[in-house]
Every structure is written in structure tokens, then in C-alpha cells.
Scaffold this motif. Structure first.
Motif, PDB file in Angstrom:
ATOM      1  N   VAL A  16     -32.755  84.483 -22.889  1.00  0.00           N
ATOM      2  CA  VAL A  16     -33.530  83.459 -22.002  1.00  0.00           C
ATOM      3  C   VAL A  16     -33.682  82.352 -23.132  1.00  0.00           C
ATOM      4  O   VAL A  16     -33.471  81.544 -22.522  1.00  0.00           O
ATOM      5  N   GLY A  17     -34.070  82.315 -24.220  1.00  0.00           N
ATOM      6  CA  GLY A  17     -34.505  81.047 -24.808  1.00  0.00           C
ATOM      7  C   GLY A  17     -33.019  80.462 -25.088  1.00  0.00           C
ATOM      8  O   GLY A  17     -32.980  79.305 -25.103  1.00  0.00           O
ATOM      9  N   MET A  18     -31.884  81.074 -25.509  1.00  0.00           N
ATOM     10  CA  MET A  18     -30.532  80.695 -25.663  1.00  0.00           C
ATOM     11  C   MET A  18     -30.085  80.050 -24.566  1.00  0.00           C
ATOM     12  O   MET A  18     -29.676  78.995 -24.409  1.00  0.00           O
ATOM     13  N   ALA A  19     -30.407  80.694 -23.105  1.00  0.00           N
ATOM     14  CA  ALA A  19     -29.937  79.906 -22.078  1.00  0.00           C
ATOM     15  C   ALA A  19     -30.602  78.855 -21.599  1.00  0.00           C
ATOM     16  O   ALA A  19     -30.259  77.906 -21.079  1.00  0.00           O
ATOM     17  N   THR A  20     -32.160  78.753 -21.977  1.00  0.00           N
ATOM     18  CA  THR A  20     -32.923  77.663 -21.716  1.00  0.00           C
ATOM     19  C   THR A  20     -32.390  76.711 -22.556  1.00  0.00           C
ATOM     20  O   THR A  20     -31.999  75.277 -22.039  1.00  0.00           O
ATOM     21  N   ALA A  21     -31.931  76.828 -23.922  1.00  0.00           N
ATOM     22  CA  ALA A  21     -31.506  75.497 -24.626  1.00  0.00           C
ATOM     23  C   ALA A  21     -29.995  75.234 -24.121  1.00  0.00           C
ATOM     24  O   ALA A  21     -29.990  73.929 -24.298  1.00  0.00           O
ATOM     25  N   LEU A  22     -29.187  75.892 -23.694  1.00  0.00           N
ATOM     26  CA  LEU A  22     -28.047  75.389 -23.169  1.00  0.00           C
ATOM     27  C   LEU A  22     -28.068  74.720 -21.939  1.00  0.00           C
ATOM     28  O   LEU A  22     -27.344  73.793 -21.738  1.00  0.00           O
ATOM     29  N   GLY A  23     -28.952  75.288 -21.304  1.00  0.00           N
ATOM     30  CA  GLY A  23     -29.298  74.413 -19.944  1.00  0.00           C
ATOM     31  C   GLY A  23     -29.820  73.304 -20.122  1.00  0.00           C
ATOM     32  O   GLY A  23     -29.360  72.308 -19.238  1.00  0.00           O
ATOM     33  N   LEU A  24     -30.593  72.987 -21.150  1.00  0.00           N
ATOM     34  CA  LEU A  24     -31.160  71.769 -21.448  1.00  0.00           C
ATOM     35  C   LEU A  24     -30.053  70.712 -21.809  1.00  0.00           C
ATOM     36  O   LEU A  24     -30.017  69.502 -21.435  1.00  0.00           O
ATOM     37  N   ALA A  25     -29.156  71.503 -22.644  1.00  0.00           N
ATOM     38  CA  ALA A  25     -28.235  70.504 -23.141  1.00  0.00           C
ATOM     39  C   ALA A  25     -27.207  70.024 -22.099  1.00  0.00           C
ATOM     40  O   ALA A  25     -26.583  68.974 -21.984  1.00  0.00           O
ATOM     41  N   HIS A  26     -26.892  71.175 -20.951  1.00  0.00           N
ATOM     42  CA  HIS A  26     -26.049  70.614 -19.783  1.00  0.00           C
ATOM     43  C   HIS A  26     -26.755  69.578 -19.206  1.00  0.00           C
ATOM     44  O   HIS A  26     -25.907  68.664 -18.663  1.00  0.00           O
ATOM     45  N   HIS A  27     -28.062  69.343 -19.095  1.00  0.00           N
ATOM     46  CA  HIS A  27     -28.745  68.099 -18.708  1.00  0.00           C
ATOM     47  C   HIS A  27     -28.828  66.889 -19.589  1.00  0.00           C
ATOM     48  O   HIS A  27     -29.710  66.179 -19.299  1.00  0.00           O
ATOM     49  N   GLY A  28     -28.341  67.125 -20.570  1.00  0.00           N
ATOM     50  CA  GLY A  28     -28.356  66.221 -21.580  1.00  0.00           C
ATOM     51  C   GLY A  28     -29.617  65.934 -22.426  1.00  0.00           C
ATOM     52  O   GLY A  28     -29.974  65.014 -23.039  1.00  0.00           O
ATOM     53  N   VAL A  29     -30.453  67.110 -22.437  1.00  0.00           N
ATOM     54  CA  VAL A  29     -31.553  67.332 -23.346  1.00  0.00           C
ATOM     55  C   VAL A  29     -31.504  67.952 -24.578  1.00  0.00           C
ATOM     56  O   VAL A  29     -31.074  68.988 -24.606  1.00  0.00           O
ATOM     57  N   ALA A  30     -31.775  67.153 -25.735  1.00  0.00           N
ATOM     58  CA  ALA A  30     -32.072  67.942 -27.132  1.00  0.00           C
ATOM     59  C   ALA A  30     -33.109  68.887 -27.085  1.00  0.00           C
ATOM     60  O   ALA A  30     -34.260  68.681 -26.555  1.00  0.00           O
ATOM     61  N   SER A  31     -32.889  69.832 -27.841  1.00  0.00           N
ATOM     62  CA  SER A  31     -34.064  71.014 -28.112  1.00  0.00           C
ATOM     63  C   SER A  31     -33.892  71.638 -29.477  1.00  0.00           C
ATOM     64  O   SER A  31     -32.782  71.523 -30.226  1.00  0.00           O
ATOM     65  N   VAL A  32     -35.196  72.212 -29.772  1.00  0.00           N
ATOM     66  CA  VAL A  32     -34.992  72.928 -31.074  1.00  0.00           C
ATOM     67  C   VAL A  32     -35.381  74.438 -30.634  1.00  0.00           C
ATOM     68  O   VAL A  32     -36.406  74.684 -29.949  1.00  0.00           O
ATOM     69  N   LEU A  33     -34.576  75.213 -31.054  1.00  0.00           N
ATOM     70  CA  LEU A  33     -34.589  76.543 -30.802  1.00  0.00           C
ATOM     71  C   LEU A  33     -35.161  77.612 -32.011  1.00  0.00           C
ATOM     72  O   LEU A  33     -34.701  77.506 -33.090  1.00  0.00           O
ATOM     73  N   VAL A  34     -36.465  78.052 -31.770  1.00  0.00           N
ATOM     74  CA  VAL A  34     -37.074  78.731 -33.120  1.00  0.00           C
ATOM     75  C   VAL A  34     -36.678  80.440 -32.644  1.00  0.00           C
ATOM     76  O   VAL A  34     -37.017  81.039 -31.912  1.00  0.00           O
ATOM     77  N   GLU A  35     -36.262  80.960 -33.884  1.00  0.00           N
ATOM     78  CA  GLU A  35     -36.140  82.556 -33.806  1.00  0.00           C
ATOM     79  C   GLU A  35     -36.695  83.067 -35.187  1.00  0.00           C
ATOM     80  O   GLU A  35     -36.201  82.667 -36.185  1.00  0.00           O
ATOM     81  N   ARG A  36     -37.476  84.156 -35.026  1.00  0.00           N
ATOM     82  CA  ARG A  36     -37.950  84.744 -35.953  1.00  0.00           C
ATOM     83  C   ARG A  36     -37.132  85.720 -36.699  1.00  0.00           C
ATOM     84  O   ARG A  36     -37.404  86.068 -38.056  1.00  0.00           O
ATOM     85  N   ARG A  37     -35.971  86.450 -36.029  1.00  0.00           N
ATOM     86  CA  ARG A  37     -35.217  87.335 -36.719  1.00  0.00           C
ATOM     87  C   ARG A  37     -34.127  86.716 -37.430  1.00  0.00           C
ATOM     88  O   ARG A  37     -33.525  85.519 -37.134  1.00  0.00           O
ATOM     89  N   PRO A  38     -33.900  87.082 -38.494  1.00  0.00           N
ATOM     90  CA  PRO A  38     -33.126  86.605 -39.590  1.00  0.00           C
ATOM     91  C   PRO A  38     -31.682  87.083 -39.128  1.00  0.00           C
ATOM     92  O   PRO A  38     -30.624  86.122 -39.456  1.00  0.00           O
ATOM     93  N   GLU A  39     -31.359  88.139 -38.373  1.00  0.00           N
ATOM     94  CA  GLU A  39     -30.129  88.419 -37.725  1.00  0.00           C
ATOM     95  C   GLU A  39     -30.194  89.046 -36.557  1.00  0.00           C
ATOM     96  O   GLU A  39     -31.131  89.344 -35.919  1.00  0.00           O
ATOM     97  N   PRO A  40     -28.986  88.807 -35.718  1.00  0.00           N
ATOM     98  CA  PRO A  40     -29.125  89.220 -34.203  1.00  0.00           C
ATOM     99  C   PRO A  40     -29.476  90.621 -33.969  1.00  0.00           C
ATOM    100  O   PRO A  40     -29.018  91.445 -34.927  1.00  0.00           O
ATOM    101  N   THR A  41     -29.873  91.096 -32.817  1.00  0.00           N
ATOM    102  CA  THR A  41     -30.253  92.558 -32.771  1.00  0.00           C
ATOM    103  C   THR A  41     -29.031  93.329 -32.567  1.00  0.00           C
ATOM    104  O   THR A  41     -28.144  92.701 -31.537  1.00  0.00           O
ATOM    105  N   PRO A  42     -28.557  94.621 -33.041  1.00  0.00           N
ATOM    106  CA  PRO A  42     -27.418  94.996 -32.554  1.00  0.00           C
ATOM    107  C   PRO A  42     -27.520  95.986 -31.551  1.00  0.00           C
ATOM    108  O   PRO A  42     -26.711  96.480 -31.029  1.00  0.00           O
TER     109      PRO A  42
END
Length: 501
Positions: A16-42
Motif C-alpha cells: 500500500v505504501g509503495m503503491a501510494t508513492a508510485l501513484g504520487l509519482a504518476h501525478h508528478g508529486v515527490a514523496s519520501v517513503l519510510v520503512e522500518r524493516r531492513p529487508e523485505p518480508t519473504p
């Protein structure tokens, strides 16, 4: 301590967070995406992407990669393990004329996240920050997000808006003293992934039709299966109970458990998806729905689609000094997605009652009724639209951005993805942008920045007829309908539906 300024801070780099950031980019808006996990969940978690979600991601150029990585399914046909015969069949391909996307894509959440992550890393408008959010404060002018990085440094992210997409235990939500409300069923639900040897002869979906409650298996890869099993009461599931359930589906085949989760069917949400002036929520931080229906992640990505263009419109309004316009966009997002969350939760309650509470003696006639009903094309299309989440309309009565014009019937519905004379789909022509769609008439002069498309006709279900001019939002939802509009009327409808002056 470092201070960074941004238009939008998105907390949580799950789907959801990545989709929000990518959707903002699609509309020309820059964002900062914050993630607490050091690695993606398997972990696999959500096991697929429904057609409505694929349509949203396709507008941003992401669906092709997902479909290539997954297993598209256009039929859902559970087979009874007791008889080896289909219980019923739902033809998701019955909607092919209205959408280029498959009805369902079998793809573990870990693989979905991998595709989104690749797009995030390639986007110049998304910056990733690794760290733990320790506090979120907002005032009338901005929101400040405090982040403790993995190496102990402190960063304050200051932005116009913050998005809480950080899951069921959302720090963003809890920082504002807000909790979720809802209900849970007094049954347990076991969700596990298993590897099954010698499964080539098995159908893609198996169901124990004679057992009380739900016991089903869905193949999501070679020898890889998702198992869902309801249990009377709550509490830890012993290995013997789990193994007995798995054997009931797969017989004497060798089976290895690779992931397991125990939960209870639930439907919860926050009172409002908007917290104060500058914080909004999406996904599990805003609503929680039982995993048995496979719609939680999909609902969250659809939140992101609506939120991305809404935030872009709010930022434009802020830049123009139009605070009321910015509030209308974000309040509209909140009201519309809250209503849809309630619809999804209500359906989940009904489905849970049918799946978990139907007594064994009633199942044979119920399955027979489903087999008969799904032979009717109209019923199959209706069921396919509901399963693929394509029937969810943004028809919230208190949304500030749904303007009826002369006729309100089509407002809040999505424009069908018809094929245009040049062979393109309408969704491809709209490309996830704010648009005017003229039905069988010459389009009026459009305000700057709007895509203009003429179609000769639309299906009756669209409720758009020859001579109509529809203001279509980036999520393909009709925001207003006018006939032979004056420049002033069109400008007013566009401003209300899209937040544009």
C-alpha cells in the motif's frame, strides 16, 4: 539530527505504501517513503491480485510486470476433495469485453512487493528512508515525522502531508490517539502455506465440501499451496490438528509447512481515514478485513489509487491558497473509501457466515443452487464483478467532490473500459489522468491539463448516453455529467470533481 523537507511522507513500504508513492509519482508529486524493516518480508501473505487492482496499477504502467510474474486465472472452480468434481464455476473471463486485465492474478504478496519495489527504486520522485518512526506531529502548516534510522541517527521529515500506510499496528494512527472499531467472529482461522509433492493432477482450487466450516486449498505456484481452515473457538492450533486438516485436502502426499498464521475473522476500521488536517490513512492502518476473502491488500492498493490523485489535487489547491479546495479533496477521499471499506466489511461478514456457519447437511443443496445459478450469464457476470472488486462504486453521499450536474445516476461509477475505434482500450487513452469523455458528441473545449476522449457509445450499465460529457477522475470514476455545458458550468464541475481551478 537531519531535517528533510518533502511534499508527502509515506510511512510503510508494504504494497500500500509503495503503491501510494508510485501513484504520487504518476501525478508528478515527490514523496519520501519510510520503512522500518531492513529487508523485505519473504512471507507470501496475500495470495493474489484481483482485476480491479490490476486496472489501477495498469494506469501507472505496473500491471504488465505483475502479470508476467504471476498466474492469471479467468475461472474460479473449486473442486470437492470428496468427489473430485467441481462444486461450481465462476467465469471471470465473462468481463473480458469490459477490461483488458484478468479477473484474478495468483501471485504471493512477496512477489507483488518485489515488482513494486523495483518501480520505487527506479522512480526519481520517490526517496526511501530506512528507520523507525518514533513520533508524528501536525499543525496547521505542516506535519513532522521523527525517524530513528537503523544506525542510530535521527531525522525529522517535514512535509505538507503524511500518509499512514504502516499496517494494523500503525504508529502514525496511534500517534494521533486513534484506534479501530469493529467485530470479530468467535472462530479461529488457520492460514498456512504448504509445499505439496506430486500435485500435478490436482485442480487449482480444492475444497472439503462435507466438513463443517471452511477448509480450502489454492495453488499459487508449482507445489505451493495456500490453505485456509476455520476452527471452532480460538486458541493455538496443535501440529496434529493442522496436519489432519492438510491431509483432508491432499491425502497421503508428502507435505511441508512453510508458513503459518493463526487469526480470527474480523472487520475493523478507524472512524475516519483523515486525522486532522495533514494526516491520512490507507490500507491496514485504516481498515482490517478477514484474510479469508483475499481482499485486504487489494482494498489497500485501491485506497492508494484514490489517495494519490487526491493528495496531488490537495497540493495544487494549497499552492493556490485554496484551503477549502484541499480539504474537499482529502475529505472526499476519506468519505468515499470509508464507505467502500464498510461495503467490503459487510460482504466479509456475510461470506464468513456462509463459509463458517453453514451446516454440512445444507451444503449439497447450496452447492447445487450455485451450479445452477452460475450457468446464467447475467449471474456469472454479477458474481465476477463482485469477486474481482469491479462493482465497488464511490457513491458516498457526503463526498465533497461528486457533483451530479444534470444527472447524478452515473456519478461515482467507473467508466467501462471499452475498445476504441483505433483498437486501444479507453483506460489506455485516459492513462490514469483527469479526463473529459464525450459520448457520441463533439467534446467541449477542456480546461488545461485534461485528457479529452470521444467514444461513440458506452454499455447501458454505464448510464452515460449520447450527448453526455463526463468529467472522469484519474481512478476512472465519473465525478460529474453534463449535457451541452457552458464553459462556466464545465469549469465549475471540473473544479469540484478534480480540485482544479
Amino acid at each position: 539530527m537531519t531535517t528533510l523537507d518533502a511534499d508527502v511522507v509515506v510511512v510503510g513500504a508494504g504494497p500500500v505504501g509503495m503503491a501510494t508513492a508510485l501513484g504520487l509519482a504518476h501525478h508528478g508529486v515527490a514523496s519520501v517513503l519510510v520503512e522500518r524493516r531492513p529487508e523485505p518480508t519473504p512471507e507470501s501473505k496475500a495470495f493474489g491480485v484481483w482485476g480491479r487492482t490490476l486496472e489501477a496499477l495498469d494506469a501507472w504502467g505496473l500491471a504488465e510486470g505483475l502479470v508476467a510474474a504471476g498466474d492469471p486465472r479467468d475461472t474460479i472452480a473449486p473442486v470437492a476433495v470428496e468427489t473430485g468434481r467441481p462444486i461450481f464455476a465462476v467465469d471471470l473471463g465473462s468481463l473480458a469485453a469490459a477490461s483488458a486485465m484478468p479477473g484474478f492474478l495468483v501471485l504471493p504478496q512477496s512477489a507483488t512487493e518485489a515488482v513494486l519495489r523495483e518501480a520505487v527504486e527506479a522512480s526519481p520522485l520517490v526517496r526511501m528512508v530506512r528507520g523507525e518512526v518514533t513520533g508524528v506531529r501536525q499543525d496547521d502548516a505542516a506535519v513532522a515525522v521523527a525517524v530513528a534510522s537503523l544506525d542510530g541517527d535521527w531525522t525529522t521529515l517535514r512535509a505538507a502531508y503524511a500518509v499512514g500506510a504502516d499496517g494494523a499496528r500503525s504508529v502514525v494512527r496511534e500517534s494521533q490517539g486513534v484506534g479501530t472499531r469493529g467485530r470479530s467472529l468467535a472462530v479461529g482461522l488457520l492460514v498456512c502455506d504448504v509445499e505439496v509433492d506430486g500435485d500435478d493432477a490436482l485442480p487449482p482450487v480444492v475444497l472439503a465440501g462435507e466438513r463443517p466450516g471452511l477448509l480450502a486449498g489454492l495453488r499459487f505456484g508449482r507445489r505451493r499451496w495456500r490453505v485456509l481452515a476455520s476452527l471452532e473457538g480460538r486458541g493455538p492450533v496443535t501440529g496434529d490438528v493442522r496436519d489432519e486438516l492438510v491431509r483432508a485436502l491432499f491425502g497421503d502426499r508428502a507435505v511441508r509447512i512453510t508458513w503459518q498464521s493463526e487469526t480470527t475473522p474480523y472487520q475493523h476500521r478507524v472512524p475516519s481515514f483523515r486525522l486532522g488536517r495533514r494526516i491520512v490513512l490507507a490500507g491496514d492502518s485504516a481498515h482490517l478485513v478477514s484474510p479469508a476473502g483475499g481482499q485486504g491488500m487489494n482494498q489497500g492498493i485501491q485506497d492508494a489509487e484514490s489517495l494519490a490523485w487526491s493528495l496531488a489535487a490537495a497540493l495544487r489547491a494549497d499552492a493556490a491558497g485554496d484551503r477549502a479546495g484541499a480539504d474537499a479533496m482529502l475529505d472526499g477521499y476519506a468519505r468515499e473509501r470509508e464507505r467502500i471499506a464498510d461495503v467490503v466489511a459487510r460482504r466479509a461478514r456475510v461470506n464468513s457466515a456462509l463459509e463458517f456457519r453453514t451446516p454440512p447437511w445444507l451444503r449439497p443443496p447450496a452447492f447445487l443452487a450455485m451450479r445452477v445459478a452460475t450457468r446464467a450469464p447475467w449471474f456469472t457476470r454479477m458474481l465476477a464483478r463482485r469477486l474481482s472488486m469491479r462493482d465497488l462504486a464511490n457513491r458516498s453521499r457526503d463526498s465533497a467532490r461528486l457533483a451530479g450536474g444534470q444527472r447524478s445516476g452515473p456519478v461515482g461509477r467507473r467508466v467501462p473500459d471499452v475498445t476504441l475505434p483505433d483498437g486501444r482500450r479507453l483506460s489506455g487513452a485516459l492513462a490514469g489522468r483527469a479526463s473529459l469523455v464525450a459520448v457520441g458528441c463533439e467534446p467541449p473545449a477542456a480546461p488545461p491539463g485534461l485528457t479529452v476522449v470521444r467514444v461513440e457509445a458506452l454499455p447501458l450499465g454505464a448510464r452515460l448516453y449520447r450527448g453526455d460529457v463526463a468529467v472522469v477522475r484519474p481512478d476512472r470514476v465519473v465525478g460529474a455529467v453534463l449535457r451541452r455545458p457552458s464553459a462556466e458550468d464545465l469549469s465549475a464541475a471540473v473544479a469540484r470533481a478534480l480540485g482544479r481551478e
